[in-house]
Design a protein around this motif. Structure first.
Motif, mmCIF file in Angstrom:
data_model
loop_
_atom_site.group_PDB
_atom_site.id
_atom_site.type_symbol
_atom_site.label_atom_id
_atom_site.label_comp_id
_atom_site.label_asym_id
_atom_site.label_seq_id
_atom_site.Cartn_x
_atom_site.Cartn_y
_atom_site.Cartn_z
ATOM 1 N N PHE A 1 -43.583 -30.556 22.522
ATOM 2 C CA PHE A 1 -42.246 -31.093 22.255
ATOM 3 C C PHE A 1 -41.202 -30.522 23.214
ATOM 4 N N TRP A 2 -41.177 -29.201 23.360
ATOM 5 C CA TRP A 2 -40.140 -28.578 24.197
ATOM 6 C C TRP A 2 -40.179 -29.052 25.647
ATOM 7 N N PRO A 3 -41.339 -29.050 26.307
ATOM 8 C CA PRO A 3 -41.349 -29.539 27.691
ATOM 9 C C PRO A 3 -40.985 -31.022 27.810
ATOM 10 N N MET A 4 -41.418 -31.821 26.832
ATOM 11 C CA MET A 4 -41.072 -33.246 26.877
ATOM 12 C C MET A 4 -39.564 -33.438 26.732
ATOM 13 N N LEU A 5 -38.952 -32.746 25.775
ATOM 14 C CA LEU A 5 -37.515 -32.852 25.579
ATOM 15 C C LEU A 5 -36.763 -32.304 26.788
ATOM 16 N N SER A 6 -37.212 -31.200 27.325
ATOM 17 C CA SER A 6 -36.564 -30.613 28.498
ATOM 18 C C SER A 6 -36.578 -31.573 29.680
ATOM 19 N N ALA A 7 -37.697 -32.270 29.859
ATOM 20 C CA ALA A 7 -37.791 -33.251 30.949
ATOM 21 C C ALA A 7 -36.814 -34.400 30.734
ATOM 22 N N LEU A 8 -36.675 -34.875 29.496
ATOM 23 C CA LEU A 8 -35.715 -35.953 29.214
ATOM 24 C C LEU A 8 -34.280 -35.499 29.497
ATOM 25 N N ILE A 9 -33.964 -34.284 29.088
ATOM 26 C CA ILE A 9 -32.611 -33.755 29.307
ATOM 27 C C ILE A 9 -32.350 -33.576 30.795
ATOM 28 N N ALA A 10 -33.314 -33.019 31.513
ATOM 29 C CA ALA A 10 -33.142 -32.819 32.955
ATOM 30 C C ALA A 10 -32.942 -34.157 33.664
ATOM 31 N N GLN A 11 -33.697 -35.163 33.271
ATOM 32 C CA GLN A 11 -33.546 -36.488 33.873
ATOM 33 C C GLN A 11 -32.156 -37.054 33.588
ATOM 34 N N ALA A 12 -31.680 -36.893 32.369
ATOM 35 C CA ALA A 12 -30.354 -37.402 32.009
ATOM 36 C C ALA A 12 -29.246 -36.650 32.738
ATOM 37 N N GLN A 13 -29.476 -35.376 33.019
ATOM 38 C CA GLN A 13 -28.462 -34.562 33.677
ATOM 39 C C GLN A 13 -28.430 -34.759 35.185
ATOM 40 N N SER A 14 -29.499 -35.288 35.766
ATOM 41 C CA SER A 14 -29.535 -35.433 37.208
ATOM 42 C C SER A 14 -28.670 -36.624 37.623
ATOM 43 N N PRO A 15 -27.927 -36.481 38.701
ATOM 44 C CA PRO A 15 -26.999 -37.536 39.119
ATOM 45 C C PRO A 15 -27.669 -38.871 39.391
ATOM 46 N N GLY A 16 -28.935 -38.874 39.793
ATOM 47 C CA GLY A 16 -29.636 -40.116 40.108
ATOM 48 C C GLY A 16 -30.488 -40.620 38.966
ATOM 49 N N ALA A 17 -30.259 -40.145 37.731
ATOM 50 C CA ALA A 17 -31.083 -40.565 36.602
ATOM 51 C C ALA A 17 -30.962 -42.070 36.400
ATOM 52 N N LEU B 1 -27.697 -25.009 33.599
ATOM 53 C CA LEU B 1 -27.277 -26.357 33.955
ATOM 54 C C LEU B 1 -26.112 -26.820 33.092
ATOM 55 N N ALA B 2 -25.141 -27.372 33.727
ATOM 56 C CA ALA B 2 -24.046 -27.997 32.992
ATOM 57 C C ALA B 2 -24.383 -29.473 32.870
ATOM 58 N N VAL B 3 -23.948 -30.083 31.799
ATOM 59 C CA VAL B 3 -24.210 -31.495 31.628
ATOM 60 C C VAL B 3 -23.326 -32.254 32.605
ATOM 61 N N SER B 4 -23.964 -32.904 33.593
ATOM 62 C CA SER B 4 -23.188 -33.629 34.593
ATOM 63 C C SER B 4 -23.005 -35.084 34.201
ATOM 64 N N ALA B 5 -23.847 -35.563 33.296
ATOM 65 C CA ALA B 5 -23.674 -36.921 32.796
ATOM 66 C C ALA B 5 -22.707 -36.859 31.620
ATOM 67 N N GLY B 6 -22.733 -37.871 30.793
ATOM 68 C CA GLY B 6 -21.855 -37.888 29.631
ATOM 69 C C GLY B 6 -22.351 -36.966 28.544
ATOM 70 N N GLU B 7 -21.848 -37.159 27.360
ATOM 71 C CA GLU B 7 -22.232 -36.330 26.230
ATOM 72 C C GLU B 7 -23.647 -36.694 25.778
ATOM 73 N N LEU B 8 -24.529 -35.707 25.753
ATOM 74 C CA LEU B 8 -25.896 -35.917 25.312
ATOM 75 C C LEU B 8 -26.024 -35.601 23.830
ATOM 76 N N ARG B 9 -26.841 -36.405 23.130
ATOM 77 C CA ARG B 9 -27.182 -36.164 21.734
ATOM 78 C C ARG B 9 -28.641 -36.533 21.551
#
Length: 123
Positions: free
Chosen positions: A102-118, A14-22
Motif C-alpha cells: 500500500f505505502w509504495p503504491m500510494l507514494s507513487a500516486l502522490i509523486a506522480q500528482a506532485q510532478s509538474p508533468g503529471a 517535497l512540497a505539493v506543487s499541484a493543487g490540494e491533494l486528498r
C-alpha cells in the motif's frame, strides 16, 4: 519497514506543487479489507508524509460523492483509494494489498500528482 522509511524520507521534503491533494477512501460496513486497512494503516495515516500530503476523506460505497469531486469511474468494490488533486481523480488503488504494498503504491500516486508533468486521467 525499510521501504516505508525510504518512502517517508523521499516524500517528506517535497512540497505539493499541484493543487490540494486528498485521498478518498471508499468503504462499506462489513468489508474485511477495510477493517484490515483500518487496523494496519488507519491510526498512523495522518502522521505519515503521505497522510500529510493527501489527507483522507472517507465515503460509503453506495453514497453519493461529496460535491465538487470528479472520479474517472465509480468505485466498484471496497476499499478503493482515489487520489484527488483539487477534487479531480489522478489515480487509484483498488483493494487493499497489505501494508507492504500500500505505502509504495500510494507514494507513487502522490509523486506522480506532485510532478509538474503529471498526466491527468483521460488524456
Amino acid at each position: 519497514m525499510l521501504v516505508r522509511l525510504a518512502v517517508a524520507f523521499f516524500l517528506a521534503p517535497l512540497a505539493v506543487s499541484a493543487g490540494e491533494l486528498r485521498l478518498l477512501m471508499v468503504e462499506q460496513p462489513g468489508c474485511a479489507y477495510c477493517a484490515r486497512w483500518e487496523e494496519e494503516i488507519g491510526p498512523k495515516y495522518a502522521l505519515t508524509a503521505e497522510g500529510q500530503a493527501a489527507p483522507i476523506t472517507r465515503v460509503q460505497l453506495r453514497a453519493p460523492l461529496p460535491e465538487g469531486l470528479t472520479t474517472a469511474s465509480p468505485a466498484s468494490f471496497t476499499p478503493t483509494f482515489i487520489l484527488l488533486d483539487d477534487g479531480t481523480e489522478t489515480g487509484r488503488i483498488e483493494g487493499y494489498p497489505g501494508e507492504d504494498f500500500f505505502w509504495p503504491m500510494l507514494s507513487a500516486l502522490i509523486a506522480q500528482a506532485q510532478s509538474p508533468g503529471a498526466e491527468e486521467i483521460g488524456e
